[in-house]
Write a protein that holds these residues in place. Structure first.
Motif, short mmCIF file in Angstrom:
data_model
loop_
_atom_site.label_atom_id
_atom_site.label_comp_id
_atom_site.label_asym_id
_atom_site.label_seq_id
_atom_site.Cartn_x
_atom_site.Cartn_y
_atom_site.Cartn_z
N LYS A 143 -2.29 -2.74 5.14
CA LYS A 143 -2.11 -1.31 4.95
C LYS A 143 -0.66 -0.92 5.22
N PRO A 144 -0.14 0.08 4.49
CA PRO A 144 1.29 0.43 4.58
C PRO A 144 1.74 0.86 5.97
N GLN A 145 0.84 1.43 6.77
CA GLN A 145 1.24 1.85 8.11
C GLN A 145 1.56 0.67 9.02
N TYR A 148 5.70 -3.90 5.99
CA TYR A 148 5.97 -4.33 4.61
C TYR A 148 5.01 -5.39 4.08
N SER A 151 2.98 -4.54 0.79
CA SER A 151 3.83 -4.36 -0.38
C SER A 151 4.46 -5.68 -0.82
N CYS A 173 -7.05 -0.04 -1.03
CA CYS A 173 -6.06 0.74 -0.27
C CYS A 173 -5.08 1.37 -1.27
N ASP A 175 -3.13 3.89 -1.04
CA ASP A 175 -1.86 4.38 -0.50
C ASP A 175 -0.74 3.36 -0.64
N ILE A 176 -1.10 2.09 -0.78
CA ILE A 176 -0.08 1.05 -0.85
C ILE A 176 0.70 1.10 -2.16
N ALA A 179 4.10 2.26 -1.39
CA ALA A 179 4.73 1.67 -0.21
C ALA A 179 5.88 0.75 -0.62
N ASP A 181 8.97 -2.05 0.06
CA ASP A 181 9.22 -3.16 0.97
C ASP A 181 10.63 -3.02 1.56
N THR A 186 9.10 -0.85 -4.95
CA THR A 186 7.77 -0.25 -4.84
C THR A 186 6.84 -0.82 -5.91
N GLN A 290 7.05 10.60 -3.39
CA GLN A 290 6.30 9.83 -4.38
C GLN A 290 6.70 10.23 -5.80
#
Length: 483
Positions: A143-145, A148, A151, A173, A175-176, A179, A181, A186, A290
């Motif tokens: 997950k992005p939180q 990296y 991603s 997921c 949201d990635i 995200a 790196d 992206t 975004q």
């Protein structure tokens, strides 16, 4: 003997024993010298477990893992790689299984480039190993939180063409998808370039296109299968129906027609379509950051002439096509004009607000025609001859000019230049080269023409048979013939 009272050992002998798959000798050294487990045997400071994983000796590795303490499997070399990371790159799934049976914590230990073992496997082209490790890797780690790691995995999937893993991860997921790196890449950028990396069905032959449209795709997710098999679509029934020679013949026909490869291509197209739909679903909900990511991706697609991506995004949010990027201060159509992407530029005719689009003035004070007046980038020059390239440039300029309102055709940018002024300035060298080419070509044609005329003139006044040297009569003259 060292400070702990343990006798020393030769690391070279241990290294050679592992390389040669000599289990007994390696095991004897490791049992007699506990420090041997953490000894640096390679130039990158790899331990015996790193070396065993690299050479892929399954039985030796299984025995060493059984004897080793779990924490020995978490030791990294100079690149930050664990023995599992080494095994991931070599693709021996049995070694990865025995390591995970001993210690599963190393699944989420990245190397110095933020590559998890699953990422290394996919990047190295180890498809089966990648699928195995992806199913074993906890989703929470990706997950992005958590940094990296997710991603980087997505990037490896896009670069290796493993769209099924990318699709599955994005579905789990979403949201990635935005995200970045550590290099500021992206996933949206790779989604924009997908049409350029996946073979088009139009490139197939007639029969293969017919097979392509006839094959059904029931599911775009194949993560649970180690490899994609055309027989899962029901064709196994037709093959199993045959016996002996008939079964052999049918399988050969399938191989000859390339049905499996065609199915895999269609499956990849379906997966790419699903990934694009995931992005389009998020487009109406974009925040400012975004939105900037998507606009930059639109510019990449415009430069590459990827019409399908631009068309799908614009259907979801037509306003994005009009917005300018903070990186280039241009909108999508300005990029298409700069890189001479006629297919992308023609999309402007599909919008009701095309007159508004044609009237947009950029931050430099120039309109679309000012951009069209600039010389095409060298990597987009389509013609070798300067004259032909100059003709193409003129045609492109006139095409854009027809769309731009009359008032903007003579408008000035901040430097006080009209589009025609820019065209003359930037195309001066190309025009001179074109004129020289035409003069040289005309001169060459004149020389060839003069030679042809000379030969024809001489032939017209040359008498067949020549002349008699004594009398001067032609060779076929009656006077000569009578002699």
């Amino acid at each position: 003997m060292n400070a702990a009272g343990e006798t020393s050992f030769d690391v070279g002998i241990l290294y050679k024993a592992i390389c040669a798959n000599n289990l007994e000798e390696a095991k004897q050294i490791l049992e007699q010298h506990s420090s041997a487990w953490t000894a640096k045997l390679t130039v990158t400071n790899g331990t015996p477990l790193h070396v065993a994983a690299l050479f892929g000796h399954v039985e030796l590795m299984e025995e060493l893992v059984r004897l080793a303490d779990p924490e020995f499997l978490e030791i990294v070399d100079d690149y930050g790689s664990t023995p599992l990371a080494i095994a991931a790159s070599t693709g021996v799934i049995q070694i990865a299984k025995c390591i995970l049976h001993k210690n599963r914590n190393i699944l989420d230990i990245p190397d110095l480039r933020f590559h998890l073992p699953v990422t290394l496997a996919i990047g190295a082209g180890r498809k089966e190993m990648g699928r195995f490790l992806y199913k074993e890797t906890p989703l929470e780690v990706l997950k992005p939180q958590n940094g990296y790691l997710g991603s980087r995995l997505l990037r490896a999937c896009f670069e290796a063409g493993e769209l099924d893993i990318a699709l599955h991860l994005l579905e789990q997921c979403e949201d990635i998808i935005f995200a970045a790196d550590h290099t500021n890449w992206t996933p949206v950028a790779s989604i924009a370039l997908m049409p350029a990396t996946v073979e088009s069905a139009s490139q197939l032959g007639l029969w293969k296109r017919w097979i392509y449209h006839s094959i059904p795709i029931t599911s775009t997710t194949t993560i649970d299968n180690v490899c994609v098999d055309i027989q899962q679509e029901g064709d196994d029934k037709s093959i199993q129906a045959g016996h002996g020679l008939l079964q052999w013949f049918i399988s050969k026909v399938y191989a000859l027609l390339g049905v499996k490869k065609i199915y895999e291509l269609k499956l990849k197209h379906a997966q790419a379509s699903q990934i694009l739909k995931l992005l389009c679903r998020r487009v109406p909900l974009l925040n400012e950051q975004q939105r900037e990511i998507v606009i930059n991706a639109l510019h990449l697609a415009a430069k590459g002439g990827l019409v399908d991506f631009l068309s799908e995004i614009s259907k979801t949010s037509p306003q994005l096509i009009q917005l300018t990027s903070t990186l280039e201060n241009w909108n999508t159509f300005f990029c298409a004009i700069e890189y001479r992407q006629a297919g992308v530029f023609s999309l402007i005719h599909e919008y009701r607000f095309n007159n508004l689009m044609a009237s947009i003035v950029g931050p430099s004070g120039g309109c679309m025609l000012h951009v069209a007046a600039r010389l095409v980038p060298s990597n987009r020059q389509l013609h070798r001859g300067a004259a032909l390239q100059m003709q193409s440039e003129m045609q492109w300029f006139k095409e854009v000019e027809r769309l731009v309102p009359p008032g903007l055709r003579v408008s000035q940018n901040r430097r006080g230049q009209q589009p025609e002024d820019i065209f003359k300035e930037t195309h001066k060298d190309l025009r001179d080269a074109g004129e020289k080419w035409m003069k040289d070509t005309a001169s060459s044609c004149s020389i060839v023409g003069a030679l042809i005329v000379t030969v024809m003139f001489a032939a017209a006044f040359t008498v067949p048979g020549g002349y008699d040297q004594n009398t001067g009569y032609p060779g076929f003259s009656p006077h000569v013939m009578l002699k």
